[in-house]
Scaffold this active site. Structure first.
Site, PDB file in Angstrom:
ATOM      1  N   HIS A 522       0.837  -1.211   0.000  1.00 28.09           N
ATOM      2  CA  HIS A 522       0.000   0.000   0.000  1.00 28.09           C
ATOM      3  C   HIS A 522       0.873   1.263   0.000  1.00 28.09           C
ATOM      4  O   HIS A 522       0.637   2.208   0.769  1.00 28.09           O
ATOM      5  CB  HIS A 522      -0.949   0.009   1.203  1.00 28.09           C
ATOM      6  N   ASP A 585      -1.043  -5.445   5.841  1.00 32.34           N
ATOM      7  CA  ASP A 585      -2.105  -6.147   5.105  1.00 32.34           C
ATOM      8  C   ASP A 585      -1.852  -6.092   3.614  1.00 32.34           C
ATOM      9  O   ASP A 585      -1.166  -5.196   3.110  1.00 32.34           O
ATOM     10  CB  ASP A 585      -3.463  -5.527   5.432  1.00 32.34           C
ATOM     11  N   GLU A 586      -2.413  -7.031   2.906  1.00 30.05           N
ATOM     12  CA  GLU A 586      -2.476  -7.027   1.449  1.00 30.05           C
ATOM     13  C   GLU A 586      -1.143  -6.628   0.806  1.00 30.05           C
ATOM     14  O   GLU A 586      -1.080  -5.718  -0.019  1.00 30.05           O
ATOM     15  CB  GLU A 586      -3.600  -6.091   0.980  1.00 30.05           C
ATOM     16  N   CYS A 587      -0.090  -7.320   1.229  1.00 29.06           N
ATOM     17  CA  CYS A 587       1.240  -7.044   0.690  1.00 29.06           C
ATOM     18  C   CYS A 587       1.588  -8.119  -0.336  1.00 29.06           C
ATOM     19  O   CYS A 587       2.035  -9.213   0.031  1.00 29.06           O
ATOM     20  CB  CYS A 587       2.260  -7.029   1.820  1.00 29.06           C
ATOM     21  N   GLU A 637      -2.491 -10.750   8.412  1.00 30.85           N
ATOM     22  CA  GLU A 637      -1.649 -11.466   7.453  1.00 30.85           C
ATOM     23  C   GLU A 637      -0.256 -11.774   7.999  1.00 30.85           C
ATOM     24  O   GLU A 637       0.396 -12.722   7.551  1.00 30.85           O
ATOM     25  CB  GLU A 637      -1.491 -10.653   6.152  1.00 30.85           C
TER      26      GLU A 637
END
Length: 814
Positions: A522, A585-587, A637
């Site tokens: 992000h 998150d969301e890496c 995560e």
């Protein structure tokens, strides 16, 4: 089968006994025991002195099943009445003038033949007052006091307006009020509305008919007539009426067979909903609107009226806390003086954050063991005041009073939070202060501030001016429902001094601000300003103008880590909170997997694979923060394929990762998207403004237990629960308020109350709380539904057809 209660009445008109070729059975309407009266419609007296029920003689075999099931209803304790007259002309004419003695006997005999227990005199053509009185007298003489005699005027006739009946209802009540059991007032067809309290109040303010004889008439479905009010809003009105007038006579519906929300398939749902709204609204504790629910509430009978200057005794820190929480809207000024009206007592026996509050004729006494307890007590105190006290300024000339009450209370969880995403759409500073005020009022105590993302960087970092010069704004924004970008630049950032002041303001209100700089993914906004902190071979890209997950990640070499540490050094200088959120998150690993530089870096760090770079970074930041007396918080995560002891896990992909963290001995905050993501649609109504998708109602939030399936022997600590306001599709502060409230109140409830309120009770309390939000000017979504100006309409906020559902969580996502 439960025997129905007498009041408040829940009455149904049942005219369409057969829907098409299908008989509408009566058994379901009495199953719950919430129906109090059934009115069969419509009875007509004909020229030949026969009596018909709708289109057939009352004794026609066509009605055999109806009369058989009517007896079953009566045996269940529900009186059955009939409606005489109505819109069809003729019947009232025959009873008027010198024909009364001719046509009354057939009516009388019909009532006796079917052992009916009352009559609704529905006069919708001109009829003289003398004849109405004569009819009432004859019925009372023939059937006695136990026989119900009711009338059904249009609402406007009750305040001297339009009147279909030809006589004055106030004159009638003065003449025969004792003989009229109640009136079923038609608030529809253009003669009145039940979308709010205004028309009901007009009737009550006339002061003629007692409140306990007023039954409020509603339309059951739009196709039945004009003036339909959707069930949620109808229940709001009923709850408000019952809270203000617990003795209210009740509610009726025209008509039963297709009444919503159940419609033809389940019309009895209307009975259950309105019954629960009336009873929950009339409950004296619910009428206080206390959110979150205190442990114990004991109501007295009197009220205490306060002057605007209130004398106080107590420690300065306690006085400061109470004064801060009471706010400017009450107009109260605390000061020293003889005979203190407000006494603040330190009591070490009370649990941390808890309080005891007593209001009686002598004044107010608050006991607590810490500042948080005094703050919580003062916020409860403010809820006990009139709604206007929750506004920004006191109401001139208004009396400030509160009920005699004793309350004991303490929080269930230490972390009761909301996450506010100011990166996707910037939140102006005044709106943040306003948001903090509303959080404090609900006893929410953690604001998780999501400061950075692909679409914007909001934290000013000295030495890295590009983060705000370049990273804090984007050229435009593209939403997938629109063919083109909006063409409008968007941006903004906060200086460190602005944030320091905000932190201090929050602390005075018992709120800790936990900042988040989301890394190592992000990072499009960061890399737009400083691309050399990304993969050396990657293409330079601007701040993202669309939403989603992007492949760009940090290249975690020595220079990049030094930059990150400098950002967090300054972050720690601004935010004194013990816990600091590092994102995680969301890496995606895609860029690292394709990068020769990332592979070389992984080898240098002694990692078996490039995918482990995030695990290394998480542990590095955890240790770096620990050395400085802080604690890392990360999205769940980070424990997918890794142990990260000491890191607080924020469980967003479901309930399961949080439980796993607790089993490992870590601290956890429950934030599962199915229950706590407040960026999702609030209802399945197609008119809701455009949102990210899915569906999370306040009822769904309220039904979530953060401690679900947590083993009693888990070595970790469940800190609490948090709601998330991701702002991709909330471009303004008003939009964020709409999405936050009332669902943030449900987050507060499950975070604070050891035994959260039942749904019906919480609905009634939210109705009261809605008045406080109105006083404060908050753009909340009423529990009755979106206001017309809050709906998506047909423009850019239009909700695409079938967009967003209500999926049940998969077992591994619970």
């Amino acid at each position: 089968m439960v025997k129905p209660e007498a009041t408040p009445r829940v009455v149904i008109y049942h005219q369409s006994h057969g829907h098409g070729e299908t008989f509408v059975p009566l058994a379901p309407m009495i199953e719950s025991g919430k129906l109090t009266h059934l009115v069969l419609a419509a009875v007509h007296i004909n020229e030949d002195k026969t009596v018909t029920l709708n289109d057939h003689p009352h004794d026609d075999p066509y009605h055999d099943q109806l009369w058989a099931e009517t007896r079953m209803v009566q045996e269940a304790g529900v009186p059955v009445l009939v409606m005489v007259g109505g819109w069809a002309p003729g019947t009232t004419d025959k009873l008027d003038g010198d024909q009364f003695d001719t046509y009354y006997p057939p009516l009388r005999d019909f009532l006796k033949a079917h052992q009916l227990q009352g009559i609704d005199i529905d006069v919708e053509q001109d009829m003289s007052l003398d004849v109405v009185i004569r009819l009432i007298d004859a019925l009372r003489a023939d059937f006695g006091r136990e026989f119900d005699i009711i009338l059904a005027p249009v609402a406007s006739a009750m305040w001297g307006g339009a009147n279909l009946s030809g006589f004055d209802y106030e004159e009638l009540y003065r003449a025969r009020g004792e003989e009229i059991d109640w009136v079923q007032i038609q608030f529809y067809s253009g003669f009145g509305e039940l979308s709010d309290l205004r028309d009901v109040q007009r009737v009550i303010d006339r002061g003629v008919y007692p409140v306990d004889k007023l039954v409020l008439g509603a339309i059951g479905a739009p196709e039945t007539g004009t003036g339909f009010v959707e069930i949620d809003q109808l229940c709001v009105t009923l709850s408000e009426v019952a809270a203000r007038y617990p003795e209210i006579g009740g509610v009726d519906v025209w008509e039963y067979f297709n009444a919503l929300p159940g419609g033809v398939a389940a019309p009895w749902e209307w009975i259950d909903r309105v019954h629960d709204a009336l009873h929950a609204g009339a409950d004296r504790v619910n009428a206080l609107g206390l959110i979150p629910t205190p442990e114990t509430v004991e109501l007295g009978e009197g009220r205490l009226t306060l002057p605007r200057r209130v004398t106080v005794s107590g420690a300065p820190s306690a006085v400061d806390a109470v004064e801060s929480a009471l706010g400017t809207g009450t107009g109260i000024r605390l000061g020293e003086g003889d005979g203190a009206l407000l006494t603040l007592v330190d009591d070490a026996d009370i649990a941390a954050g808890g309080y005891r509050l007593k209001v009686d004729g002598s004044g107010i006494r608050v006991s607590a063991t810490d500042r948080d307890g005094f703050l919580a007590a003062a916020h409860t105190l403010r809820q006990l005041f009139p709604e206007w006290a929750s506004g920004p300024w006191p109401l001139p000339g208004a009396e400030l009073s509160l009920p005699h009450v004793t309350i004991s209370d303490a929080p269930r969880f230490a972390w009761r939070g909301l996450m506010l995403d100011v990166a996707r759409h910037f939140e102006p500073l005044p709106a943040l202060y306003r948001f903090l005020d509303q959080m404090a009022a609900l006893k929410l105590n953690v604001l998780h501030l999501h400061l950075t993302d692909d679409q914007g960087w909001r934290f000013d970092v000295k030495g890295y001016p590009g983060l705000v010069r370049v990273g804090s704004w984007r050229t435009d924004t593209h939403v997938w429902t629109q063919k083109e970008n909006d063409g409008t630049p968007h941006g903004g950032f906060y200086t460190q001094d602005q944030l320091r002041a905000l932190v201090d303001y929050a602390q005075h209100r018992g709120i800790t601000i936990v900042p988040e700089v989301d890394l190592p993914g992000h990072v499009r906004a960061l890399l737009a300003a400083y691309p050399h902190f990304g993969d050396p071979a990657a293409e330079r890209k601007p701040v993202a103008t669309t939403f989603g997950v992007f492949d760009e990640v940090l290249h975690l070499d020595t220079d990049t880590v030094a930059m990150v540490e400098e950002i967090f050094t300054q972050l720690l200088d601004v935010f004194p909170s013990k816990r600091i959120h590092i994102g995680g998150d969301e890496c995606p690993k895609t860029q690292w997997q394709a990068s020769a530089a990332a592979a070389e870096l992984a080898t240098e760090l002694g990692l078996a694979r490039v995918e482990d770079l995030q695990n290394w970074f998480t542990d590095h930041m955890r240790d770096w923060l620990t050395e400085r007396g802080r604690q890392a918080v990360a999205w769940d995560e980070v424990i997918d394929d890794h142990e990260s002891p000491g890191t607080v896990i924020m469980s967003w992909r479901g309930h399961g990762p949080g439980v796993e963290a607790l089993r490992r001995g870590q601290e956890a905050v429950m934030a599962p998207w199915h229950y706590t993501y407040l960026d999702q649609y609030q209802s399945e109504d197609q008119r809701e403004p455009f949102a990210i998708g899915a569906f999370t109602s306040w009822q769904k939030v309220l039904g979530y237990d953060p401690a679900l399936d947590v083993p009693a022997d888990a070595p970790g600590t469940l800190l609490g629960v948090q709601g998330q306001l991701w702002s991709e599709y909330m471009p303004t502060a008003q939009a964020k308020e709409y999405m936050a409230f009332p669902r943030a109140a449900a987050i507060a409830e499950i975070g604070w109350a050891k035994q959260p309120a039942a749904e019906d009770d919480f609905f009634a309390r939210l109705v009261v709380q809605g008045g406080r939000w109105d006083a404060a000017g908050i753009n909340h979504r009423s529990v009755g539904g979106a206001k017309p100006w809050q709906m998506g309409g047909t423009g850019r906020l239009h909700r695409p057809e079938d967009h967003g559902g209500s999926p049940d969580p998969k077992p591994d996502e619970q």
